[in-house]
Write a protein that holds these residues in place. Structure first.
Motif, PDB file in Angstrom:
ATOM      1  N   ARG A 146       0.822  -1.202   0.000  1.00 27.10           N
ATOM      2  CA  ARG A 146       0.000   0.000   0.000  1.00 27.10           C
ATOM      3  C   ARG A 146       0.861   1.259   0.000  1.00 27.10           C
ATOM      4  O   ARG A 146       1.959   1.278   0.557  1.00 27.10           O
ATOM      5  CB  ARG A 146      -0.904   0.020   1.236  1.00 27.10           C
ATOM      6  CG  ARG A 146      -1.694  -1.263   1.453  1.00 27.10           C
ATOM      7  CD  ARG A 146      -2.758  -1.486   0.412  1.00 27.10           C
ATOM      8  NE  ARG A 146      -3.473  -2.742   0.652  1.00 27.10           N
ATOM      9  CZ  ARG A 146      -4.412  -3.233  -0.158  1.00 27.10           C
ATOM     10  NH1 ARG A 146      -4.743  -2.577  -1.248  1.00 27.10           N
ATOM     11  NH2 ARG A 146      -5.009  -4.373   0.133  1.00 27.10           N
ATOM     12  N   VAL A 174       0.230   0.581   6.549  1.00 31.86           N
ATOM     13  CA  VAL A 174      -0.847  -0.254   7.062  1.00 31.86           C
ATOM     14  C   VAL A 174      -0.302  -1.072   8.225  1.00 31.86           C
ATOM     15  O   VAL A 174       0.908  -1.208   8.398  1.00 31.86           O
ATOM     16  CB  VAL A 174      -1.416  -1.184   5.970  1.00 31.86           C
ATOM     17  CG1 VAL A 174      -2.045  -0.374   4.849  1.00 31.86           C
ATOM     18  CG2 VAL A 174      -0.334  -2.100   5.417  1.00 31.86           C
ATOM     19  N   GLY A 186      -7.943  -3.965   2.835  1.00 33.27           N
ATOM     20  CA  GLY A 186      -7.386  -2.628   2.693  1.00 33.27           C
ATOM     21  C   GLY A 186      -6.311  -2.290   3.702  1.00 33.27           C
ATOM     22  O   GLY A 186      -5.490  -1.396   3.468  1.00 33.27           O
ATOM     23  N   ASP A 187      -6.294  -2.983   4.839  1.00 31.19           N
ATOM     24  CA  ASP A 187      -5.281  -2.722   5.863  1.00 31.19           C
ATOM     25  C   ASP A 187      -4.197  -3.796   5.853  1.00 31.19           C
ATOM     26  O   ASP A 187      -3.494  -3.991   6.840  1.00 31.19           O
ATOM     27  CB  ASP A 187      -5.937  -2.654   7.249  1.00 31.19           C
ATOM     28  CG  ASP A 187      -5.005  -2.039   8.288  1.00 31.19           C
ATOM     29  OD1 ASP A 187      -4.268  -1.099   7.934  1.00 31.19           O
ATOM     30  OD2 ASP A 187      -4.991  -2.514   9.442  1.00 31.19           O
ATOM     31  N   ASP A 244      -0.811  -5.360   3.706  1.00 32.31           N
ATOM     32  CA  ASP A 244       0.155  -5.589   2.645  1.00 32.31           C
ATOM     33  C   ASP A 244       0.196  -7.094   2.429  1.00 32.31           C
ATOM     34  O   ASP A 244       0.029  -7.872   3.377  1.00 32.31           O
ATOM     35  CB  ASP A 244       1.544  -5.092   3.047  1.00 32.31           C
ATOM     36  CG  ASP A 244       1.638  -3.572   3.082  1.00 32.31           C
ATOM     37  OD1 ASP A 244       0.941  -2.916   2.281  1.00 32.31           O
ATOM     38  OD2 ASP A 244       2.406  -3.048   3.914  1.00 32.31           O
TER      39      ASP A 244
END
Length: 245
Positions: A47, A51, A88-89, A91
């Motif tokens: 990201r 994260v 989304g949080d 890697d």
């Protein structure tokens, strides 16, 4: 979508892919995500923002970091998960290592040193508050050995997900013992003839990982050559939650 749904479920997220009746949105045809042009081992999804979580995928014997996680339609699961807002949080990191059945190869104990080198080089533990491992087959044994040799990581590893990991070994590896197999096959022999696995079990219980880290295990349901490569009892040994089929 069953594989992705299982991972979502184990990570504690709702997923229509795991339900008995798919929702209309889950029936929409989605284009395949092609293999990333990255060098493995390495991040497939990194990201732009910082994260707090990392998901590390580890393939099994004779596998690799690309084909092992690619479905028949060409969809690459690490990239697909990276495109899912649920992750989304996270890697997403794919650890790849050299593996073969015959000739010279690195034993599991040597592979763990290789894994440590790459994870440290890429600051996987340093840059994240929590690291989740998802491993297939022998990859699960590599993960356990890595954690045993790096016990300072215990507080950062809340969850382990194993798919058909031969925690008690595999009878097929016993049968292959008569052939000039590599050290990895020797490490996969059943507990009764495998001092390496016996030592790993003993160390695992004494380390505290069994009590402090949640382990989910999925089992094989389709046979290969007339029998399962990893039977249910071997695939579920050391699990802390009910197995998934």
């Amino acid at each position: 979508m069953r594989f992705l749904g299982t991972v979502l479920l184990l990570l504690g997220f709702p997923s229509t892919a795991c339900s008995g009746t798919p929702s209309p949105s889950s029936q929409i045809e989605r284009p395949a995500v092609h293999l990333p042009s990255v060098t493995l081992p390495g991040y497939v999804v990194k990201r732009a923002k910082n994260v707090t979580h990392a998901l590390v995928l580890v393939h099994g014997i004779t596998g690799d970091g690309k084909s092992s996680w690619t479905s028949q339609n060409g969809t690459y699961w690490p990239t697909l998960m990276g495109n899912d807002p649920t992750f989304g949080d996270f890697d997403i990191y794919v650890y790849e290592y050299p593996t073969r059945l015959f000739g010279e190869c690195l034993a599991i104990s040597d592979l763990t040193n290789n894994m440590r080198t790459h994870l440290r080089s890429d600051s996987v533990f340093e840059d994240h508050e929590q690291v989740v491992f998802l491993a297939h087959s022998m990859g699960g044994l590599v993960v356990r050995q890595f954690l045993l040799r790096n016990r300072e990581t215990i507080d950062k590893v809340p969850l382990l997900i194993f798919f058909a990991t031969p925690s008690a070994g595999s009878r097929k590896a016993n049968a292959a013992h008569l052939l000039p197999t590599c050290a990895q096959v020797e490490d996969l022999r059943t507990l009764d003839v495998n001092s390496y696995l016996k030592a790993q079990h003993s160390d695992w219980f004494s380390s505290g990982f069994q009590e402090r880290t949640t382990s989910y295990c999925a089992v094989e349901t389709e046979s290969s050559g007339g029998s399962l490569t990893v039977d249910r009892s071997s695939a579920t040994l050391l699990c802390t939650r009910d197995p998934l089929a």
